[in-house]
Motif scaffolding. Structure first.
Motif, short mmCIF file in Angstrom:
data_model
loop_
_atom_site.label_atom_id
_atom_site.label_comp_id
_atom_site.label_asym_id
_atom_site.label_seq_id
_atom_site.Cartn_x
_atom_site.Cartn_y
_atom_site.Cartn_z
N MET A 114 0.76 -1.27 -0.01
CA MET A 114 0.16 0.03 0.01
C MET A 114 0.83 1.30 0.26
SD MET A 114 -1.24 -0.08 4.15
CE MET A 114 -1.96 -1.80 3.73
N TYR A 164 1.49 5.22 1.38
CA TYR A 164 0.93 6.23 2.49
C TYR A 164 1.57 7.39 1.68
CZ TYR A 164 -0.31 3.48 6.33
OH TYR A 164 -1.06 2.82 7.40
N TYR A 165 0.78 8.66 2.01
CA TYR A 165 1.31 9.94 1.38
C TYR A 165 1.51 11.04 2.43
CZ TYR A 165 -1.13 7.61 -2.36
OH TYR A 165 -1.58 6.51 -3.35
N GLN A 166 2.89 11.65 2.10
CA GLN A 166 3.30 12.36 3.31
C GLN A 166 3.38 13.91 2.63
OE1 GLN A 166 7.20 12.16 4.91
NE2 GLN A 166 6.56 13.36 6.86
N ARG A 185 4.38 1.02 1.77
CA ARG A 185 4.32 0.05 3.22
C ARG A 185 3.76 -1.26 2.80
NH1 ARG A 185 6.40 4.06 4.31
NH2 ARG A 185 6.04 5.64 6.12
N GLN A 226 1.86 -4.49 4.23
CA GLN A 226 1.00 -5.10 5.41
C GLN A 226 1.00 -6.53 5.39
OE1 GLN A 226 -0.86 -2.89 7.82
NE2 GLN A 226 -1.12 -5.06 8.95
N LEU A 260 2.77 -4.36 9.61
CA LEU A 260 3.15 -3.23 9.05
C LEU A 260 4.78 -3.42 9.09
CD1 LEU A 260 1.90 -1.26 7.13
CD2 LEU A 260 2.28 0.39 8.65
N LYS A 275 -4.15 7.73 -7.97
CA LYS A 275 -4.46 8.63 -6.95
C LYS A 275 -4.35 10.01 -7.25
CE LYS A 275 -5.17 9.26 -2.66
NZ LYS A 275 -6.32 8.73 -1.82
N LEU A 317 0.51 9.68 5.34
CA LEU A 317 -1.07 9.11 5.92
C LEU A 317 -1.35 8.11 4.82
CD1 LEU A 317 -2.24 12.84 5.70
CD2 LEU A 317 -1.57 11.64 7.91
N SER A 318 -2.34 7.35 5.49
CA SER A 318 -3.15 6.46 4.63
C SER A 318 -4.07 7.08 3.69
CB SER A 318 -3.76 5.15 5.56
OG SER A 318 -4.88 5.95 6.22
N ASP A 319 -4.79 6.24 2.87
CA ASP A 319 -6.03 7.05 2.07
C ASP A 319 -6.96 7.62 3.02
OD1 ASP A 319 -4.72 6.29 -0.48
OD2 ASP A 319 -5.69 4.42 -0.41
N GLU A 320 -7.28 6.92 4.03
CA GLU A 320 -8.44 7.72 4.72
C GLU A 320 -7.79 8.86 5.59
OE1 GLU A 320 -7.54 4.60 4.83
OE2 GLU A 320 -9.15 3.45 3.94
#
Length: 719
Positions: A472, A474-476, A494, A496, A502, A532, A696-699
């Motif tokens: 997956m 993540y976005y910073q 990342r 999982q 993780l 994305k 950050l995850s998608d959510e």
């Protein structure tokens, strides 16, 4: 009675006449059927024919009556002009001695064709012994002459080839003496002439071949196969030196099937054999140090393992890596690095036993093989000697280096029984030694075995991670420091794991690079980032740029340009919305390819950022030549900024360098207000770190975007 007698006489006369007539017809028939022309001619200047047989027509093209009394043509005129004088001379000489004559000459036929003929005959003499006529037979030998000429030409050609060939040529007896040789062979063996060679070399087996058995091998091969081809041997020259030759030969037999002699050719292949030897040595020898190379490692260790099994010994495999060699090589150049490696190789040689083996495995890595060990402890003094030898100062030009090395050791058969696993164990031990602070010797152990097991588990899991959708992104966020709004996002991968949870990238990306999984993973990251961008455009109405990391392995060995082009086309994402981040050290693996790939990527329209900038020990001059859009200063210079004046000075220098080159400058690892303000007032363009947001995850990203939505109005402008 008289009447009766007269009748008897008449009968006798009739019978004699019939017999004479039959004999004449028989004689005429025989003469006419002979292959050739029977003739009688006057012994005059024109060879005036007074009788010729019917064979005249097939021989000369003229009918017999054409030649009789020279009615149409005299035989003198038929004889070829160049041969007339010689023919008359031979006949005159034979007739004058009252001997038979035989000669060959040419005639010109009625159709103008030239034929060769053979004439045999004798003179006819009157009662006083004076020659008055000639009689004999003339036959066509044109075909025989053609064959003879062909044979002669072939013989001359063969003789010329034999004598002038640059290849040595010979004929020898079955027992091993020379019957014939050409000049090339004589010179090849060091003789002035073929005669000298034939006279001196009377026992090929003992005088010529270095190995006595080679002559037997030669004759046996011909006996079994009928010939020898490319029969290679080492032989002596006259002066005693040895050369390599290649022979091609066969046997010549008589009508009864017995060998008359051997004949063939000889070629000097010394240069080729020396070249092949050099190639074999180069294949197993390191050009720089003269040590065994990586290709020779497995074969050498396999032979030592066989010996260890036979005598129940152990073998220590020591993997040696020079500490900080890359810094020296990059700072002073490859020439200084090569000199350093040559010095280290000599010290390794001097610190080992004659039975030990040293392999330059590649770069600054060496492998020591210590056979004959009774226990693992036996290797300790040998390794201490190596560590001490390398630690002595090494002077190269104006510089003196105090080198150290890290060593990982595995033991056969304690730690593994196969070569690959032994090397992996030693490599794992080396990795542990370097992580422990370098300049250490680390023996493979159970704990390292556990680490190796975990690594193998990661390697196995990576093979299925994409298919099982375990990876997956993540976005910073990256923040424009002047406006405070989002400049872009960095995509961070990342894993999982279904059992281990993780897994951060620093644990599985190195394994992916080693195993080649990085290429599939890299393409997935780029494709997911593009999706994305499209999803955020649909949801928020803004095009948010995203940066993705590119592995040096992927950058320099994969088809990165084709992959990027294909993904952008498939996902229909404008190229300028994608930034490819590559570490500064990628350029050292292959700078030419690094440059070409950068230029090709720029032509696609993507942005290029140098990640971890400032820690690569590189020559900053390359920045002006490469199509780079952004410099990302490594977080090592941002951390402890409050306590380190040096870090602050370095940051200012790096920011000013980027500005002078018209590059956007991003600082990573910003964690507090002080660092933010320092970089803001120093002119840094973009900030990234926990001070603004963690990855950050998608959510979580969706929530962050909702909270920051008022700042989106400047997004396009800030980019």
């Amino acid at each position: 009675m008289r009447g009766q007698i007269n009748w008897d006489m008449m009968q006798t006369q009739i019978v004699d006449a019939l017999m004479t007539s039959q004999q004449q017809r028989l004689l005429d028939t025989l003469l006419d059927n002979l292959d050739g022309m029977i003739y009688r001619c006057l012994y005059d200047d024109q060879w005036t024919m007074i009788y010729v047989s019917k064979g005249c027509e097939s021989l000369t093209g003229y009918a017999p009556q054409d030649l009789i009394l020279n009615k149409v043509k005299s035989y003198e005129r038929i004889t070829h002009t160049e041969d007339r004088a010689q023919a008359r001379k031979i006949i005159h000489e034979a007739v004058s001695r009252k001997q038979r004559f035989a000669l060959e000459y040419r005639i010109v036929r009625a159709d103008g064709e030239i034929s060769w003929v053979a004439e045999r005959g004798s003179g006819v003499f009157d009662p006083e012994g004076k020659p008055v006529a000639l009689e004999g037979i003339i036959q066509d030998i044109t075909e025989r002459k053609r064959i003879e000429q062909a044979l002669y030409s072939t013989e001359q050609k063969y003789r010329s080839m034999f004598e002038n060939s640059t290849l040595g040529m010979f004929q020898t007896t079955e027992s091993g003496t020379y019957l014939n040789a050409n000049l090339a062979l004589a010179k090849l063996y060091g003789y002035a002439s073929p005669a000298e060679l034939i006279s001196d070399l009377n026992n090929i087996s003992t005088q010529l071949y270095v190995e006595d058995s080679r002559r037997h091998d030669f004759t046996e091969a011909i006996r079994l196969q009928g010939r020898v081809q490319n029969f290679e041997s080492q032989v002596y020259r006259l002066n005693g030196e040895t050369i390599w030759i290649s022979e091609n030969a066969h046997a010549v037999y008589d009508a009864q099937g017995s060998i008359l002699y051997y004949e063939g050719t000889v070629e000097d292949i010394t240069d080729r054999k020396n070249y092949e030897l050099q190639i074999r040595q180069l294949a197993v020898t390191d050009n720089l140090t003269g040590l065994l190379n990586r290709h020779a490692f497995s074969g050498k260790l396999a032979s030592l393992i066989a010996e260890a099994d036979k005598f129940h010994y152990k073998i220590a495999i020591a993997f040696i890596d020079l500490d900080h060699f890359k810094l020296i090589n990059d700072t002073l150049g490859h020439r200084a690095g090569d000199k350093l490696l040559e010095n280290v190789a000599q010290r390794l040689i001097q610190s080992t036993r004659p039975t030990d083996a040293i392999v330059r495995f590649g770069g600054d890595e060496f492998v020591m093989l210590y056979p004959g060990m009774r226990s693992a402890e036996d290797a300790q003094p040998l390794l201490s000697r190596v560590m001490e030898a390398i630690s002595q100062p090494i002077a190269i030009g104006d510089y003196v280096f105090n080198m150290t090395c890290s060593v990982g050791v595995s033991i056969y058969p304690d730690h593994a029984q196969d070569i690959d696993t032994l090397l992996t164990c030693a490599d794992s031990a080396l990795y542990s030694a370097k992580n422990a602070g370098k300049n250490k010797v680390q023996m493979f152990s159970g704990s390292l075995a556990q680490q190796l097991g975990e690594r193998n588990e990661i390697e196995y899991g990576l093979g299925h991670a994409l298919q099982r959708q375990e990876l997956m992104l993540y976005y910073q966020p990256q923040i424009n420091m002047q406006h405070g709004n989002i400049s872009a996002l960095e995509a961070l991968i990342r894993w999982q794991h279904p059992e281990r949870g993780l897994i951060p990238p620093d644990q599985f990306i190195p394994v992916a690079e080693e195993t080649g999984h990085i290429f599939a993973i890299g393409e997935w990251v780029l494709q997911t980032a593009c999706k994305k961008i499209k999803a955020m455009q649909t949801e928020w109405g803004y095009l948010v740029p995203i940066a993705v990391n590119v592995s040096p392995i992927q950058f320099l060995r994969g088809n990165l340009v084709e992959t990027v082009q294909r993904v952008l086309r498939q996902e229909r994402v404008p190229p300028h919305l994608i930034t490819l981040e590559v570490t500064e050290n990628a350029r050292f693996k292959d700078e030419a390819m690094f440059t070409r790939t950068l230029e090709q990527l720029k032509r696609l329209g993507v942005c290029i950022a140098i990640d971890d900038f400032g820690i690569g020990y590189s020559n900053m001059a390359y920045l002006k030549n490469y199509p780079i859009d952004e410099l990302k200063i490594d977080k090592a210079f941002v951390q402890d900024l409050e306590q380190s004046v040096t870090n602050g000075n370095i940051l200012l220098a790096l920011i000013n360098l980027g500005k002078s080159l018209h590059k956007s400058v991003t600082a990573e690892g910003i964690e507090n207000e002080y660092q933010h303000r320092f970089l803001l007032h120093s002119g840094c363009d973009v900030g990234q770190g926990y001070y603004y947001s963690k990855p950050l995850s998608d959510e979580a990203l969706a929530q962050f975007m909702r909270e920051q939505r008022p700042k989106f109005d400047h997004l396009q402008v800030s980019r």
